[in-house]
Write an enzyme that holds these catalytic residues in place. Structure first.
Site, PDB file in Angstrom:
ATOM      1  N   CYS A 122       0.805  -1.224   0.000  1.00 46.90           N
ATOM      2  CA  CYS A 122       0.000   0.000   0.000  1.00 46.90           C
ATOM      3  C   CYS A 122       0.835   1.269   0.000  1.00 46.90           C
ATOM      4  CB  CYS A 122      -1.002  -0.014   1.155  1.00 46.90           C
ATOM      5  SG  CYS A 122      -0.302   0.235   2.799  1.00 46.90           S
ATOM      6  N   ASP A 123       2.035   1.243   0.572  1.00 49.19           N
ATOM      7  CA  ASP A 123       2.889   2.433   0.568  1.00 49.19           C
ATOM      8  C   ASP A 123       3.162   2.915  -0.856  1.00 49.19           C
ATOM      9  OD1 ASP A 123       3.264   0.543   2.644  1.00 49.19           O
ATOM     10  OD2 ASP A 123       5.115   1.480   3.312  1.00 49.19           O
TER      11      ASP A 123
END
Length: 419
Positions: A122-123
């Site tokens: 997700c980063d």
């Protein structure tokens, strides 16, 4: 904001850089430093960022298709939109020209170093999509934006939990549980997502076929995250088990605060509903600033919820703080009662002296019972008074005008009120 930005630059310049200037940690810091430079009306901050580009030879990191390693492309593209120097984006554009042609057909399971080829965590949604999106803004070539949106939805289909309306960090967390039995959702991870989403939205045209879908996701994320805010105004490291690490965490809080304030400023979420959430978050952030400007309670580099304390800091946390502040300030200014707000933006790479004229009738609509002898004009960022003149016709005020110097790439905000 100035105290925090100055402390960070001074620390880097005197004690050295913990990570490379192309690293994602640095790239995330630059996002906030760029936003701050736009408000500061001091070209020294842009000069520091230009020097970073020079030191990097305007190149990205070691792994060509690793989103962390081209996060720095956001800086290059944003600087190019101001200074228009081709060398700023030449290498990043060459990379992006390849990225848009790749099939991106692999699955996103966390194996075989998938992260160097796909946005499998997700980063990456803060690192990659805005980098490509800002390049479209800089060049006018929509291919980069379109590819970033397509890949955004690929990552979302895999990592977004439709029940919780939150993102897993990566596939390793699908079946993990917190101590209280809930799913593992990381504060900074979801901060990366919603922060990346608003940066992507900021360069997505109103008529883009995917925009409404992106806005719907943004509203859904905002509602969920607002419901998880803690009494101290922050989001703790673990979103669904806040007591597992029962102290505030400022990097996740900073990105979430930034994204919500941006949404209010751009009319996507209502001020009345979200102002209390944003204000509490901003208080949690400002009370984490040490007297000398060091920014504390920043969780160390990692991939999951972890402990954090007052003395813990890192550059990406500073980036989050500055992003938040540069959206919170105009949000407050725009919603002051009995205050007229006007702006001037110097989109060029040279300082300009600009004269702003405001009709008295426009002022009177916003500031009740305004008279020339009671008029106060301030720079909204610094609070400093600005000299001005009122023009008359038949002894009746007609307009207010004032002249100011505006540094390159600077957005100056001015308030007119009664003394």
């Amino acid at each position: 904001m100035k105290k925090v930005a100055d402390w960070q630059w001074n620390t880097l310049e005197t004690k050295g850089w913990k990570n490379h200037k192309k690293d994602w940690t640095s790239g995330a810091m630059y996002t906030g430093m760029m936003a701050w430079a736009k408000l500061a009306n001091d070209e020294r901050y842009y000069n520091k960022l230009i020097q970073v580009g020079v030191d990097n030879k305007w190149d990205t990191g070691r792994y060509r298709y690793f989103a962390d390693d081209y996060c720095v492309g956001q800086l290059y593209s944003q600087l190019y939109t101001i200074y228009k120097k081709p060398e700023y984006i030449q290498k990043f554009k060459a990379l992006a020209d390849t990225i848009v042609t790749l099939p991106h057909s692999e699955g996103l399971e966390w194996k075989n170093n998938i992260f160097v080829r796909e946005w499998a965590w997700c980063d990456a949604l803060f690192m990659g999509p805005p980098a490509l999106g800002y390049l479209s803004q800089a060049t006018g070539d929509s291919r980069y934006l379109d590819k970033s949106i397509a890949l955004w939805w690929k990552s979302t289909a895999y990592l977004y939990d439709q029940e919780e309306h939150l993102y897993y960090r990566d596939s390793r967390y699908f079946n993990k549980k917190e101590k209280n039995g809930t799913k593992v959702f990381w504060s900074r991870g979801n901060g990366w997502v919603i922060g990346g989403l608003v940066r992507l939205l900021s360069v997505t045209p109103e008529n883009h076929p995917e925009r409404k879908k992106l806005v719907k996701l943004y509203i859904q994320l905002s509602e969920k995250l607002a419901s998880l805010q803690q009494a101290d105004g922050s989001w703790h490291a673990s979103l669904l088990d806040p007591d597992s690490f029962p102290v505030k965490e400022t990097s996740g809080t900073g990105f979430i605060c930034y994204a919500m304030a941006w949404g209010v400023n751009n009319g996507l979420i209502p001020y009345k509903k979200y102002e209390p959430v944003i204000s509490k978050a901003w208080t949690a952030l400002t009370t984490s600033v040490h007297p000398d400007g060091k920014f504390g309670f920043v969780q160390a580099q990692g991939a999951a919820p972890d402990k954090v304390g007052y003395d813990d800091t890192d550059v990406y946390g500073v980036g989050a703080f500055l992003l938040a502040g540069t959206e919170v300030l105009p949000m407050y200014v725009n919603h002051k009662k009995d205050v007229f707000v006007t702006r001037v933006y110097n989109e060029t790479g040279v300082e300009k002296e600009q004269t702003i004229e405001v009709k008295w009738s426009d002022l009177s609509k916003k500031v009740k019972k305004l008279s020339p002898d009671k008029l106060v004009l301030r720079d909204a960022s610094s609070g400093l008074l600005i000299p001005s003149k009122v023009d008359y016709k038949n002894e009746k005020p007609q307009s207010l005008h004032f002249t100011v110097k505006v540094s390159p790439g600077t957005n100056r905000i001015f308030e007119v009120s009664k003394s």
